[in-house]
Motif scaffolding. Structure first.
Motif, PDB file in Angstrom:
ATOM      1  N   PHE A 260       0.789  -1.236   0.000  1.00  0.00           N
ATOM      2  CA  PHE A 260       0.000   0.000   0.000  1.00  0.00           C
ATOM      3  C   PHE A 260       0.820   1.285   0.000  1.00  0.00           C
ATOM      4  N   GLY A 261       2.140   1.204  -0.007  1.00  0.00           N
ATOM      5  CA  GLY A 261       2.984   2.377   0.152  1.00  0.00           C
ATOM      6  C   GLY A 261       2.945   3.355  -1.009  1.00  0.00           C
ATOM      7  N   PRO A 262       3.735   4.440  -0.915  1.00  0.00           N
ATOM      8  CA  PRO A 262       3.663   5.529  -1.899  1.00  0.00           C
ATOM      9  C   PRO A 262       4.437   5.284  -3.192  1.00  0.00           C
ATOM     10  N   GLU A 263       5.249   4.232  -3.256  1.00  0.00           N
ATOM     11  CA  GLU A 263       6.071   4.008  -4.441  1.00  0.00           C
ATOM     12  C   GLU A 263       5.228   3.596  -5.649  1.00  0.00           C
ATOM     13  N   ALA A 300      -4.704  -3.563  17.433  1.00  0.00           N
ATOM     14  CA  ALA A 300      -4.565  -2.160  17.057  1.00  0.00           C
ATOM     15  C   ALA A 300      -3.867  -2.031  15.709  1.00  0.00           C
ATOM     16  N   LEU A 301      -2.870  -2.873  15.465  1.00  0.00           N
ATOM     17  CA  LEU A 301      -2.174  -2.832  14.190  1.00  0.00           C
ATOM     18  C   LEU A 301      -3.084  -3.318  13.063  1.00  0.00           C
ATOM     19  N   ALA A 302      -3.858  -4.380  13.317  1.00  0.00           N
ATOM     20  CA  ALA A 302      -4.756  -4.925  12.297  1.00  0.00           C
ATOM     21  C   ALA A 302      -5.871  -3.953  11.935  1.00  0.00           C
ATOM     22  N   PHE A 303      -6.354  -3.181  12.909  1.00  0.00           N
ATOM     23  CA  PHE A 303      -7.414  -2.210  12.655  1.00  0.00           C
ATOM     24  C   PHE A 303      -6.855  -0.922  12.052  1.00  0.00           C
ATOM     25  N   GLY A 304      -5.580  -0.615  12.311  1.00  0.00           N
ATOM     26  CA  GLY A 304      -5.004   0.626  11.827  1.00  0.00           C
ATOM     27  C   GLY A 304      -4.408   0.534  10.441  1.00  0.00           C
ATOM     28  N   MET A 305      -4.030  -0.658  10.010  1.00  0.00           N
ATOM     29  CA  MET A 305      -3.438  -0.830   8.684  1.00  0.00           C
ATOM     30  C   MET A 305      -4.510  -0.738   7.604  1.00  0.00           C
ATOM     31  N   PRO A 306      -4.145  -0.508   6.352  1.00  0.00           N
ATOM     32  CA  PRO A 306      -5.147  -0.498   5.285  1.00  0.00           C
ATOM     33  C   PRO A 306      -5.887  -1.827   5.210  1.00  0.00           C
ATOM     34  N   GLY A 307      -7.194  -1.753   5.032  1.00  0.00           N
ATOM     35  CA  GLY A 307      -7.975  -2.975   4.898  1.00  0.00           C
ATOM     36  C   GLY A 307      -9.262  -2.947   5.686  1.00  0.00           C
ATOM     37  N   ILE A 308      -9.942  -4.085   5.669  1.00  0.00           N
ATOM     38  CA  ILE A 308     -11.216  -4.271   6.358  1.00  0.00           C
ATOM     39  C   ILE A 308     -10.982  -5.237   7.506  1.00  0.00           C
ATOM     40  N   TYR A 364      -0.844   4.845   2.813  1.00  0.00           N
ATOM     41  CA  TYR A 364       0.044   4.298   3.847  1.00  0.00           C
ATOM     42  C   TYR A 364       1.458   4.817   3.636  1.00  0.00           C
ATOM     43  N   ARG A 365       2.118   5.223   4.771  1.00  0.00           N
ATOM     44  CA  ARG A 365       3.516   5.647   4.702  1.00  0.00           C
ATOM     45  C   ARG A 365       4.194   5.349   6.036  1.00  0.00           C
ATOM     46  N   ASN A 366       5.333   4.651   6.008  1.00  0.00           N
ATOM     47  CA  ASN A 366       6.106   4.418   7.226  1.00  0.00           C
ATOM     48  C   ASN A 366       6.756   5.716   7.680  1.00  0.00           C
ATOM     49  N   VAL A 367       6.662   5.993   8.971  1.00  0.00           N
ATOM     50  CA  VAL A 367       7.220   7.217   9.544  1.00  0.00           C
ATOM     51  C   VAL A 367       8.373   6.902  10.493  1.00  0.00           C
ATOM     52  N   VAL A 368       8.159   5.988  11.431  1.00  0.00           N
ATOM     53  CA  VAL A 368       9.193   5.517  12.356  1.00  0.00           C
ATOM     54  C   VAL A 368       9.176   4.006  12.328  1.00  0.00           C
ATOM     55  N   LEU A 369      10.357   3.408  12.232  1.00  0.00           N
ATOM     56  CA  LEU A 369      10.412   1.948  12.172  1.00  0.00           C
ATOM     57  C   LEU A 369      11.681   1.452  12.853  1.00  0.00           C
ATOM     58  N   THR A 370      11.485   0.685  13.932  1.00  0.00           N
ATOM     59  CA  THR A 370      12.572   0.001  14.619  1.00  0.00           C
ATOM     60  C   THR A 370      12.148  -1.457  14.787  1.00  0.00           C
ATOM     61  N   ASN A 371      13.000  -2.258  15.410  1.00  0.00           N
ATOM     62  CA  ASN A 371      12.616  -3.645  15.639  1.00  0.00           C
ATOM     63  C   ASN A 371      11.379  -3.766  16.523  1.00  0.00           C
ATOM     64  N   GLN A 373       9.255  -1.005  17.520  1.00  0.00           N
ATOM     65  CA  GLN A 373       8.250   0.043  17.378  1.00  0.00           C
ATOM     66  C   GLN A 373       7.984   0.350  15.907  1.00  0.00           C
ATOM     67  N   CYS A 374       6.788   0.828  15.652  1.00  0.00           N
ATOM     68  CA  CYS A 374       6.495   1.377  14.323  1.00  0.00           C
ATOM     69  C   CYS A 374       5.465   2.476  14.459  1.00  0.00           C
ATOM     70  N   ILE A 375       5.616   3.478  13.626  1.00  0.00           N
ATOM     71  CA  ILE A 375       4.606   4.520  13.467  1.00  0.00           C
ATOM     72  C   ILE A 375       4.411   4.706  11.973  1.00  0.00           C
ATOM     73  N   PHE A 376       3.181   4.579  11.528  1.00  0.00           N
ATOM     74  CA  PHE A 376       2.902   4.813  10.114  1.00  0.00           C
ATOM     75  C   PHE A 376       1.737   5.771   9.972  1.00  0.00           C
ATOM     76  N   GLU A 377       1.702   6.412   8.821  1.00  0.00           N
ATOM     77  CA  GLU A 377       0.691   7.424   8.543  1.00  0.00           C
ATOM     78  C   GLU A 377      -0.381   6.869   7.619  1.00  0.00           C
ATOM     79  N   ARG A 378      -1.641   7.166   7.957  1.00  0.00           N
ATOM     80  CA  ARG A 378      -2.766   6.916   7.057  1.00  0.00           C
ATOM     81  C   ARG A 378      -3.347   8.283   6.711  1.00  0.00           C
ATOM     82  N   ALA A 379      -3.270   8.673   5.471  1.00  0.00           N
ATOM     83  CA  ALA A 379      -3.653  10.034   5.111  1.00  0.00           C
ATOM     84  C   ALA A 379      -4.546  10.053   3.884  1.00  0.00           C
TER      85      ALA A 379
END
Length: 436
Positions: A260-263, A300-308, A364-371, A373-379
């Protein structure tokens, strides 16, 4: 489309209702049990329900005997109509399992072939060689699904078969007012049949939803304007629990970026796949996770990611069952629903998801990513939401360009200040709606 803004709930009716595994021919109105669960579904925030097979079958529901009759172990057609009416009254859409790739040995047309052999008018409904034999020693060979001879493959190039299935679907719409179909093993279905099914169901009812079961490969083969509106996201199903168990959030976030990313090469941007952490075929998520503290945040991750997002009945209170215990363990009967801390958390996630345009339709866009933690944007044009996950047992302070100073946490409703970084407590998740 309504499905893209929904939270689904899956019930496997034969297990949910405690029906005997073998079809004993005795009618009992077990399916009415669903009505008693409607207040729980409403409290959980569910607005669409997906029923695994409900039609007359030999055993587990996927070996259909009759597409027009509710399985006697569940009740009558009148019973199921009452269930559908009550669900619709509660604002809950109804999606049924369409098992069209194969039928059971008890299917009436196949029984006619076994009896009349070459003289059966239904011989071309299946893929049969009268010079061979089957595992059942029928004195004829037929194609079974993936070599399973209890699942007799239909000939979806036969016009009579197609008409029979379409007539059944029309009957389900007219009798139960269903809102969609989940297509079992959609990846096996004849593509021309699938295109015709989409055209036909589009003509039956506005925004009729087609969900295809797809396990691997390019989902675009099924997920397009001429076939399915959605497919099951098995790639991310695996990535979800694996990322937590290996403490490697790169796995799931790289999958999401690839999908789902911006590329320019992103595969499914703008499309809506079904997101799930478990279902009737796989180990319950509470048994799959190695750290029980990850259970709320994987939702929380399953509900926040793109999809149903789709919740499997019983998993909202942490029911455990492993695939190695067999299908009956995965498809259990519960006397009544439970509404504890996990269910209350899922209810909050459901409300945030349903009421956020960004979570329903955003990029969808990854903003912060470590082993850990993750923060991604839904815009989208009207809204921007950050989904933040901390899988660690330690607090984490995230520093990133939020593009604003303040936000609202859609889960807690509390304001959030990004000044000096954003602190995430151990084992936590947040949906931050950004100020514009």
């Amino acid at each position: 489309m309504w499905a893209y803004e929904s939270v689904f709930y899956q019930i496997y009716p034969l297990g949910f209702c405690g029906a005997p595994f073998e079809n004993d021919g005795k009618q009992e109105d077990r399916i009415l049990k669903v009505i008693d669960w409607i207040p729980h579904l409403e409290k959980l925030g569910v607005n669409a329900i997906y029923f695994s097979p409900v039609f007359e079958s030999d055993t587990h529901g996927y070996n259909t005997r009759d597409y027009t009759k509710i399985d006697c172990r569940l009740g009558s057609n009148e019973d199921f109509k009452q269930v559908c009416d009550k669900l619709h009254d509660a604002g809950i859409k109804v999606v049924l399992d369409g098992v069209f790739n194969h039928v059971g040995r008890g299917f009436w047309a196949f029984q006619d072939v076994l009896k009349n052999r070459e003289g059966s008018r239904y011989r071309d409904w299946f893929h049969i060689n009268f010079g061979g034999n089957s595992n059942y020693n029928d004195g004829l060979w037929y194609e079974g699904w993936e070599g399973n001879y209890d699942l007799v493959k239909l000939n979806l190039r036969n016009e009579e078969v197609i008409c029979h299935i379409f007539d059944a679907v029309k009957g389900w719409v007219e009798e139960f007012d269903i809102d969609g179909l989940r297509l079992d093993v959609a990846y096996c279905l004849d593509r021309d049949f699938l295109r015709r099914l989409r055209q036909y169901t589009d003509s039956l009812k506005g925004e009729f939803f087609l969900l295809g079961e797809s396990i691997h490969g390019d989902y675009n083969q099924l997920l397009n304007d001429g076939m399915c509106h959605s497919v099951t996201n098995y790639e991310c199903y695996k990535g979800l629990f694996s990322s937590f168990n290996s403490m490697n959030m790169f796995e799931i976030c790289h999958s999401l970026a690839r999908q789902f990313g911006p590329e320019n090469w992103t595969l499914y941007r703008g499309k809506h796949l079904l997101s799930f952490v478990d279902n009737h075929d796989v180990t319950r998520i509470a048994s799959n996770l190695q750290n029980e503290n990850h259970l709320p945040i994987i939702y929380a991750l399953a509900f926040g990611m793109p999809g149903i997002p789709c919740v499997y009945y019983g998993s909202e209170w942490g029911t455990k069952a492993h695939k190695s215990e067999g299908d009956p363990a995965l498809r259990a009967c519960f006397d009544k629903p439970e509404f504890g801390e996990l269910a209350a958390w899922i209810s909050q996630l459901a409300e945030a998801k349903k009421n956020s345009k960004a979570l329903n339709y955003g990029n969808y866009r990854n903003v912060v990513l470590t082993n850990h933690q993750c923060i991604f944007e839904r815009a989208c044009e009207d809204e921007r939401v950050m989904v933040a996950i901390n899988a660690s047992d330690q607090p984490y302070t995230a520093h990133f360009d939020a593009g604003c100073g303040r936000a609202e946490d859609l889960i807690s409703g509390k304001p959030h200040d990004f000044g000096g970084g954003s602190e995430l407590p151990p084992y936590s998740a947040a949906y931050w709606k950004m100020e514009r």
